[in-house]
Design an enzyme around this catalytic site. Structure first.
Site, PDB file in Angstrom:
ATOM      1  N   ASN A   1      -0.065  -1.079   8.933  1.00 23.58           N
ATOM      2  CA  ASN A   1       0.910   0.428   8.996  1.00 23.58           C
ATOM      3  C   ASN A   1       0.413   1.101   9.390  1.00 23.58           C
ATOM      4  O   ASN A   1      -1.373   1.283   9.284  1.00 23.58           O
ATOM      5  CB  ASN A   1       0.935  -0.142   7.595  1.00 23.58           C
ATOM      6  CG  ASN A   1       2.048  -0.469   6.444  1.00 23.58           C
ATOM      7  OD1 ASN A   1       2.805  -0.572   7.166  1.00 23.58           O
ATOM      8  ND2 ASN A   1       1.848  -0.514   5.687  1.00 23.58           N
TER       9      ASN A   1
ATOM     10  N   LYS B   1       8.339   0.708 -11.716  1.00 22.94           N
ATOM     11  CA  LYS B   1       6.742   0.427 -11.236  1.00 22.94           C
ATOM     12  C   LYS B   1       6.073  -0.034 -12.966  1.00 22.94           C
ATOM     13  O   LYS B   1       4.938   0.197 -12.747  1.00 22.94           O
ATOM     14  CB  LYS B   1       6.326   0.180 -10.123  1.00 22.94           C
ATOM     15  CG  LYS B   1       7.023  -0.408  -8.624  1.00 22.94           C
ATOM     16  CD  LYS B   1       5.200  -0.394  -7.593  1.00 22.94           C
ATOM     17  CE  LYS B   1       5.953  -0.670  -6.155  1.00 22.94           C
ATOM     18  NZ  LYS B   1       5.009  -0.892  -5.127  1.00 22.94           N
TER      19      LYS B   1
ATOM     20  N   PRO C   1       1.672  -9.901  -2.353  1.00 22.74           N
ATOM     21  CA  PRO C   1       1.735  -9.133  -3.686  1.00 22.74           C
ATOM     22  C   PRO C   1       2.126  -8.461  -3.648  1.00 22.74           C
ATOM     23  O   PRO C   1       1.282  -6.794  -3.172  1.00 22.74           O
ATOM     24  CB  PRO C   1       0.692  -9.948  -4.404  1.00 22.74           C
ATOM     25  CG  PRO C   1      -0.430 -10.148  -2.868  1.00 22.74           C
ATOM     26  CD  PRO C   1      -0.029 -10.548  -1.645  1.00 22.74           C
ATOM     27  N   ASP C   2       2.612  -7.583  -4.690  1.00 18.72           N
ATOM     28  CA  ASP C   2       3.058  -5.930  -4.972  1.00 18.72           C
ATOM     29  C   ASP C   2       1.448  -5.888  -6.022  1.00 18.72           C
ATOM     30  O   ASP C   2       1.600  -5.843  -7.056  1.00 18.72           O
ATOM     31  CB  ASP C   2       3.904  -5.842  -5.586  1.00 18.72           C
ATOM     32  CG  ASP C   2       3.913  -3.824  -5.713  1.00 18.72           C
ATOM     33  OD1 ASP C   2       3.258  -3.338  -6.009  1.00 18.72           O
ATOM     34  OD2 ASP C   2       5.101  -3.512  -5.305  1.00 18.72           O
ATOM     35  N   ILE C   3       0.202  -5.113  -5.539  1.00 17.58           N
ATOM     36  CA  ILE C   3      -0.433  -5.322  -6.168  1.00 17.58           C
ATOM     37  C   ILE C   3      -0.476  -3.893  -7.661  1.00 17.58           C
ATOM     38  O   ILE C   3      -0.877  -4.384  -8.827  1.00 17.58           O
ATOM     39  CB  ILE C   3      -1.938  -4.684  -5.530  1.00 17.58           C
ATOM     40  CG1 ILE C   3      -2.237  -5.428  -4.835  1.00 17.58           C
ATOM     41  CG2 ILE C   3      -3.224  -4.166  -6.012  1.00 17.58           C
ATOM     42  CD1 ILE C   3      -2.958  -4.906  -3.263  1.00 17.58           C
TER      43      ILE C   3
ATOM     44  N   LYS D   1      -7.604 -17.047  20.117  1.00 16.35           N
ATOM     45  CA  LYS D   1      -6.780 -16.335  19.759  1.00 16.35           C
ATOM     46  C   LYS D   1      -5.846 -17.088  20.475  1.00 16.35           C
ATOM     47  O   LYS D   1      -5.640 -18.296  22.110  1.00 16.35           O
ATOM     48  CB  LYS D   1      -7.308 -15.288  20.818  1.00 16.35           C
ATOM     49  CG  LYS D   1      -6.840 -14.052  21.809  1.00 16.35           C
ATOM     50  CD  LYS D   1      -7.559 -13.657  22.703  1.00 16.35           C
ATOM     51  CE  LYS D   1      -6.595 -12.913  23.948  1.00 16.35           C
ATOM     52  NZ  LYS D   1      -6.948 -11.856  24.908  1.00 16.35           N
TER      53      LYS D   1
ATOM     54  N   PHE E   1       1.724   5.981  -5.224  1.00 15.88           N
ATOM     55  CA  PHE E   1       2.163   7.146  -4.156  1.00 15.88           C
ATOM     56  C   PHE E   1       3.462   6.302  -3.428  1.00 15.88           C
ATOM     57  O   PHE E   1       3.903   5.035  -3.592  1.00 15.88           O
ATOM     58  CB  PHE E   1       1.776   6.472  -3.035  1.00 15.88           C
ATOM     59  CG  PHE E   1       0.441   7.711  -3.257  1.00 15.88           C
ATOM     60  CD1 PHE E   1      -0.317   7.764  -4.308  1.00 15.88           C
ATOM     61  CD2 PHE E   1       0.283   8.768  -2.516  1.00 15.88           C
ATOM     62  CE1 PHE E   1      -1.932   9.102  -4.545  1.00 15.88           C
ATOM     63  CE2 PHE E   1      -1.217  10.621  -2.593  1.00 15.88           C
ATOM     64  CZ  PHE E   1      -2.108  10.317  -3.814  1.00 15.88           C
TER      65      PHE E   1
HETATM   66  N1  CTP Z   1       1.845  -0.861  -3.103  1.00 12.82           N
HETATM   67  C1  CTP Z   1       0.508  -1.922  -3.975  1.00 12.82           C
HETATM   68  N2  CTP Z   1       1.470  -3.410  -3.558  1.00 12.82           N
HETATM   69  C2  CTP Z   1       1.936  -3.586  -2.720  1.00 12.82           C
HETATM   70  C3  CTP Z   1       2.689  -3.127  -1.924  1.00 12.82           C
HETATM   71  C4  CTP Z   1       2.410  -1.310  -2.451  1.00 12.82           C
HETATM   72  O1  CTP Z   1       0.433  -1.563  -4.512  1.00 12.82           O
HETATM   73  N3  CTP Z   1       1.967  -4.591  -1.480  1.00 12.82           N
HETATM   74  C5  CTP Z   1       1.607   0.524  -3.988  1.00 12.82           C
HETATM   75  C6  CTP Z   1       0.980   1.697  -3.429  1.00 12.82           C
HETATM   76  O2  CTP Z   1      -0.664   1.491  -2.849  1.00 12.82           O
HETATM   77  C7  CTP Z   1       1.964   2.776  -3.460  1.00 12.82           C
HETATM   78  C8  CTP Z   1       3.129   1.626  -4.363  1.00 12.82           C
HETATM   79  O3  CTP Z   1       2.886   0.470  -3.960  1.00 12.82           O
HETATM   80  O4  CTP Z   1       1.132   3.089  -4.092  1.00 12.82           O
HETATM   81  C9  CTP Z   1       3.911   2.009  -2.587  1.00 12.82           C
HETATM   82  O5  CTP Z   1       5.386   1.143  -3.473  1.00 12.82           O
HETATM   83  P1  CTP Z   1       5.988   0.209  -2.646  1.00 12.82           P
HETATM   84  O6  CTP Z   1       7.463   0.225  -3.399  1.00 12.82           O
HETATM   85  O7  CTP Z   1       5.550  -0.715  -2.633  1.00 12.82           O
HETATM   86  O8  CTP Z   1       6.653   1.478  -1.184  1.00 12.82           O
HETATM   87  P2  CTP Z   1       6.832   0.593  -0.196  1.00 12.82           P
HETATM   88  O9  CTP Z   1       6.539  -0.505   0.396  1.00 12.82           O
HETATM   89  O10 CTP Z   1       6.799   2.130   0.984  1.00 12.82           O
HETATM   90  O11 CTP Z   1       8.670   0.151  -0.002  1.00 12.82           O
HETATM   91  P3  CTP Z   1      10.042   0.304   0.474  1.00 12.82           P
HETATM   92  O12 CTP Z   1       9.816   0.629   1.028  1.00 12.82           O
HETATM   93  O13 CTP Z   1      10.856   0.052  -0.720  1.00 12.82           O
HETATM   94  O14 CTP Z   1      10.072   2.418   0.241  1.00 12.82           O
END
Ligand code: CTP
Length: 398
Positions: free
Chosen positions: A210, A341, A305-307, A289, A323
């Site tokens: 990203n 969340k 995973p969404d941490i 590679k 954020f």
């Molecule tokens: N976050 C996280 N782990 C992930 C994805 C996101 O901890 N795998 C945290 C980011 O650090 C940030 C927040 O979640 O604090 C962002 O939320 P998220 O819903 O994941 O944002 P986006 O990925 O931008 O989702 P969307 O595409 O729905 O906007």
């Protein structure tokens, strides 16, 4: 960074080679908006002349107890009145010894005795002088007396030897002074943050990532540390220096980031997820590679995973801050992330306002609604987020 605006510092310079770093420090402080009154000892003036400090600070330099420029002849008292701090850099072994025993035989030692502002010293000397039991005893006593000791660092010394005794660099002392003048809003708190992007490898050279410079996360880690918190920062791949006093753990992938966060979660008061975690990773990691001709046209992806969501739903969850970087409909999406969340606070910004640059315009979303902050540099924005966070924590424990 405008914490120095309108503040006055007294900078004492004693006789060490590191006096040249004091000239640089004076310049940094003045550039940041502070007023600096330099007090130069006789030995200090052997290394850097008064004219240099006068030119850098735009103010007279003080060298003698008998200076008649102060109307009441009380330079030894008046100079520290109203000062934010008195910093002696470099502080020689001889000066520290005098200070420990309350000597007052020149302007600087007299100022130290008669001061009503905090005193910080940055020792600078040969490693054997530093290690000498007499110096160590003195430093211990000064510390017990409430004097703040900055350093020394280890490394190459002007005398050709290597060891402890090097004065901190000017930029490091500047940062320490900046930290010193911040209100300790998070004293006693432990804060865990994630910052930067993650990189999800496809083969040894390619991968998914990203856009994220990590600047906002690092600025926030620094602001938390300066507010007195014990800070652990789990950082994805970024080219940024670790803020002083922060424990940094480097990771590459989302899975590694999750692992480090969970390993370090116990006992944390606050978790702030600033990282732009890659939502997906390649299903397969190739050991070698992939040759251009055989690169697959479609990529099999696995969700990461969404941490933040995982931490926020734990029974022992700390106060969680997320954020939300959006390209449109910021309020709607940020509020949805906060509720979805189960977060105490969401920091929302429009991507075009913050990505990659040094400034940011954010809106804070908490249970009471939306609180827009003014456009500012990321360090200032981080400081305002910390103030808001400290208020929320206080209300929570009231
Ligand atoms: N976050 C996280 N782990 C992930 C994805 C996101 O901890 N795998 C945290 C980011 O650090 C940030 C927040 O979640 O604090 C962002 O939320 P998220 O819903 O994941 O944002 P986006 O990925 O931008 O989702 P969307 O595409 O729905 O906007």
């Amino acid at each position: 960074m405008n914490a120095f605006h309108g503040k006055r510092f007294v900078l004492g310079v004693t006789g060490g080679v590191a006096a040249y770093k004091a000239a640089e420090l004076a310049r940094l402080l003045v550039k940041a908006g502070a007023e600096v009154d330099v007090v130069l000892t006789a030995a200090g003036s052997r290394f850097v002349g008064a004219v240099t400090f006068q030119a850098l600070t735009g103010r007279p330099v003080w060298q003698s107890l008998w200076d008649e420029r102060m109307d009441n002849g009380m330079a030894h008292i008046d100079l520290t009145r109203g000062a934010a701090a008195l910093l002696v850099a470099p502080a020689t072994a001889d000066f520290l010894a005098k200070l420990t025993h309350g000597f007052a035989d020149d302007l600087l030692t007299t100022l130290c005795l008669a001061r009503d502002c905090p005193l910080l010293v940055a020792p600078a000397m040969n490693r054997q002088m530093w290690e000498n039991p007499a110096t160590q005893r003195n430093v211990e006593q000064l510390s017990a007396d409430g004097v703040i000791i900055l350093g020394p660092a280890e490394g190459d010394q002007a005398c050709g030897e290597t060891g402890a005794g090097r004065m901190f660099e000017a930029a490091e002392l500047f940062d320490d002074l900046h930290a010193f003048i911040q209100p300790k809003l998070l004293a006693g708190k432990r804060v865990l943050l994630t910052a930067g992007p993650t990189f999800e490898p496809l083969d040894p050279v390619r991968g998914l990532t990203n856009s994220s410079s990590g600047k906002m996360g690092f600025a926030l880690a620094r602001a938390c540390a300066e507010a007195g918190a014990e800070v652990t920062l789990v950082a994805g791949p970024v080219a940024l220096a670790t803020p002083r006093g922060v424990t940094r753990l480097d990771v590459q992938t989302a899975l590694q980031m999750r692992e480090e966060v969970l390993q370090n979660l116990s006992g944390q008061d606050v978790f702030i997820a600033v990282a732009a975690v890659a939502d997906y990773r390649p299903r397969q990691l190739e050991e070698h590679k992939i040759k251009k001709k055989t690169v697959p046209r479609t990529l099999g992806l696995e969700p990461n995973p969404d941490i933040l969501a995982e931490v926020a739903t734990r029974a022992d969850a700390p106060f969680c801050v997320g954020f939300a970087a959006e390209s449109h409909d910021l309020e709607k999406y940020a509020e949805a992330k906060r509720a979805g969340k189960k977060l105490g606070l969401v920091v929302g910004n429009l991507i075009q306002d913050g990505l990659g640059c040094d400034t940011n315009r954010v809106i804070l979303f908490d249970a009471e609604g939306a609180h827009p902050l003014l456009l500012a540099d990321k360090a200032t924005v981080a400081g305002r987020i910390v103030s808001h966070l400290a208020n929320l924590l206080e209300k929570l424990h009231a």
